[in-house]
Design a protein around this motif. Structure first.
Motif, short mmCIF file in Angstrom:
data_model
loop_
_atom_site.label_atom_id
_atom_site.label_comp_id
_atom_site.label_asym_id
_atom_site.label_seq_id
_atom_site.Cartn_x
_atom_site.Cartn_y
_atom_site.Cartn_z
N GLN A 25 0.69 -1.11 -0.08
CA GLN A 25 -0.01 0.11 -0.04
C GLN A 25 0.93 1.06 0.00
OE1 GLN A 25 -2.85 0.02 3.15
NE2 GLN A 25 -3.83 -1.72 2.47
N VAL A 26 0.65 2.26 -0.74
CA VAL A 26 1.25 3.50 -0.88
C VAL A 26 0.91 4.21 0.44
CG1 VAL A 26 1.59 5.70 -2.09
CG2 VAL A 26 0.83 3.39 -3.31
N PRO A 27 2.16 4.65 1.13
CA PRO A 27 1.91 5.38 2.44
C PRO A 27 1.28 7.01 2.20
CG PRO A 27 4.31 5.46 1.81
CD PRO A 27 3.40 4.60 0.83
N LYS A 28 0.50 7.21 2.92
CA LYS A 28 0.03 8.64 2.83
C LYS A 28 1.04 9.46 3.03
CE LYS A 28 -4.72 7.27 4.60
NZ LYS A 28 -5.67 7.55 5.40
N PRO A 29 1.00 10.69 2.42
CA PRO A 29 1.86 11.95 2.58
C PRO A 29 1.45 12.59 3.94
CG PRO A 29 0.28 12.49 0.98
CD PRO A 29 -0.06 10.99 1.42
N PRO A 30 2.89 12.91 4.46
CA PRO A 30 2.84 13.43 5.85
C PRO A 30 1.91 14.67 5.73
CG PRO A 30 4.97 13.78 5.03
CD PRO A 30 4.20 12.95 4.01
N LYS A 31 1.47 15.18 6.87
CA LYS A 31 0.57 16.28 6.85
C LYS A 31 1.33 17.35 7.08
CE LYS A 31 -3.38 18.33 9.11
NZ LYS A 31 -4.47 18.30 10.27
N ILE A 32 1.11 18.60 6.17
CA ILE A 32 1.93 19.56 6.29
C ILE A 32 1.27 20.75 7.14
CG2 ILE A 32 2.93 21.45 5.11
CD1 ILE A 32 3.18 19.37 2.79
N GLU A 33 1.90 21.57 8.08
CA GLU A 33 1.23 22.30 8.93
C GLU A 33 1.10 23.69 7.99
OE1 GLU A 33 1.78 22.78 12.88
OE2 GLU A 33 2.26 20.49 13.17
N GLN A 34 -0.01 24.23 7.91
CA GLN A 34 -0.07 25.56 7.29
C GLN A 34 0.32 26.62 8.31
OE1 GLN A 34 -0.77 25.93 4.14
NE2 GLN A 34 -1.09 23.73 3.93
N PRO A 35 1.38 27.60 7.63
CA PRO A 35 1.61 28.65 8.42
C PRO A 35 0.55 29.65 8.79
CG PRO A 35 2.28 29.25 6.27
CD PRO A 35 1.73 27.64 6.00
N LYS A 36 0.91 30.06 10.08
CA LYS A 36 -0.31 31.27 10.42
C LYS A 36 -0.29 32.50 9.85
CE LYS A 36 -0.51 28.95 14.97
NZ LYS A 36 -0.35 29.29 16.42
N ILE A 37 -1.31 32.96 9.48
CA ILE A 37 -1.31 34.20 8.80
C ILE A 37 -1.51 35.52 9.88
CG2 ILE A 37 -2.24 35.55 7.06
CD1 ILE A 37 -2.94 32.96 5.64
N ASN A 38 -0.72 36.48 9.89
CA ASN A 38 -0.90 37.36 11.01
C ASN A 38 -1.40 38.52 10.12
OD1 ASN A 38 0.30 36.01 13.02
ND2 ASN A 38 2.25 36.65 12.48
N GLU A 39 -2.32 39.24 10.63
CA GLU A 39 -2.81 40.51 9.92
C GLU A 39 -1.84 41.66 9.88
OE1 GLU A 39 -6.63 43.37 10.33
OE2 GLU A 39 -6.78 41.41 11.36
N VAL A 40 -1.54 42.20 8.88
CA VAL A 40 -0.77 43.23 8.48
C VAL A 40 -1.51 44.46 8.82
CG1 VAL A 40 0.99 44.36 7.22
CG2 VAL A 40 0.70 41.94 7.56
N PRO A 41 -1.34 45.60 9.29
CA PRO A 41 -1.91 46.88 9.43
C PRO A 41 -1.77 47.52 7.84
CG PRO A 41 -0.13 47.07 10.65
CD PRO A 41 -0.19 45.70 10.37
N ASN A 42 -2.68 48.47 7.62
CA ASN A 42 -2.64 49.02 6.29
C ASN A 42 -1.47 50.08 6.39
OD1 ASN A 42 -3.56 51.13 7.82
ND2 ASN A 42 -5.73 51.01 7.00
N ASP A 43 -1.24 50.76 5.14
CA ASP A 43 -0.19 51.65 5.23
C ASP A 43 -0.27 52.80 6.16
OD1 ASP A 43 0.98 50.16 3.30
OD2 ASP A 43 0.23 51.27 1.58
N GLU A 44 -1.36 53.44 6.39
CA GLU A 44 -1.46 54.48 7.30
C GLU A 44 -1.08 54.04 8.58
OE1 GLU A 44 -5.10 57.08 6.31
OE2 GLU A 44 -5.70 55.16 5.85
#
Length: 184
Positions: A25-44
């Motif tokens: 049986q083909v092994p399942k690919p490892p689960k990749i954790e998604q990076p956390k997205i931090n909110e960036v304030p607008n230019d002002e």
């Protein structure tokens, strides 16, 4: 009759041959954790929070360093140097249209080439001097029947070309030129 595919998947058939049946049986690919997205304030907001890190002060009178002029001997002109490419390449008077007009008036198809039905392109190499004169004409590839000799004659008798320029100064340039012979 048993098909080959059904034979391969039959465990009893493998047992008869004395080969243990294994399945993979083909092994399942490892689960990749998604990076956390931090909110960036607008230019002002960023501009409001900006504080200069460096405080640079300039003197009232800036110091300007001027390079010293060369004191050595003048640059020598290499009169005999022949280059293959120049910033502005040599050109015949009137450009290529003028060159084609010159060829149509002065190029004579050799009688021997006409009698033998010889056609082709003669490739010539030559040097255009600083004054636009042509010298050192040689055949790179000829076609025979007198065509090569006629191509040399026409090129050697051509009016002076506009010389090649390098750094705004005329230079000697080696040129390559095809002259085509075609019967009508």
């Amino acid at each position: 009759m048993v098909s080959f595919d059904s034979f391969l998947s039959d465990k009893k058939a493998w047992a008869v041959l004395g080969v243990p049946f294994t399945s993979h049986q083909v092994p399942k690919p490892p689960k990749i954790e998604q990076p956390k997205i931090n909110e960036v304030p607008n230019d002002e907001e960023i501009q409001e929070k900006f504080e200069p890190i460096l405080d640079i002060e300039f003197p009232e009178q800036p110091v300007i360093n001027t390079p010293a002029l060369p004191t050595g001997p003048p640059i020598e002109d290499k009169a005999d140097e022949i280059i293959d490419f120049a910033e502005k390449m040599p050109a015949p008077p009137g450009g290529m249209e003028g060159w084609n007009n010159y060829l149509s008036k002065n190029l004579k198809y050799p009688r021997q080439a006409v009698q033998l039905g010889i056609e082709g392109t003669v490739f010539l190499a030559f040097v255009v001097n600083k004054d636009g004169s042509i010298q050192d004409v040689e055949i790179l590839r000829g076609v025979g029947g007198g065509c090569s000799e006629e191509a040399i004659r026409v090129l050697e008798n051509a009016p002076d070309w506009k010389p090649g320029l390098q750094g705004g100064r005329p230079v000697r340039v080696k040129m390559r030129l095809p002259i085509k012979f075609k019967l009508n």
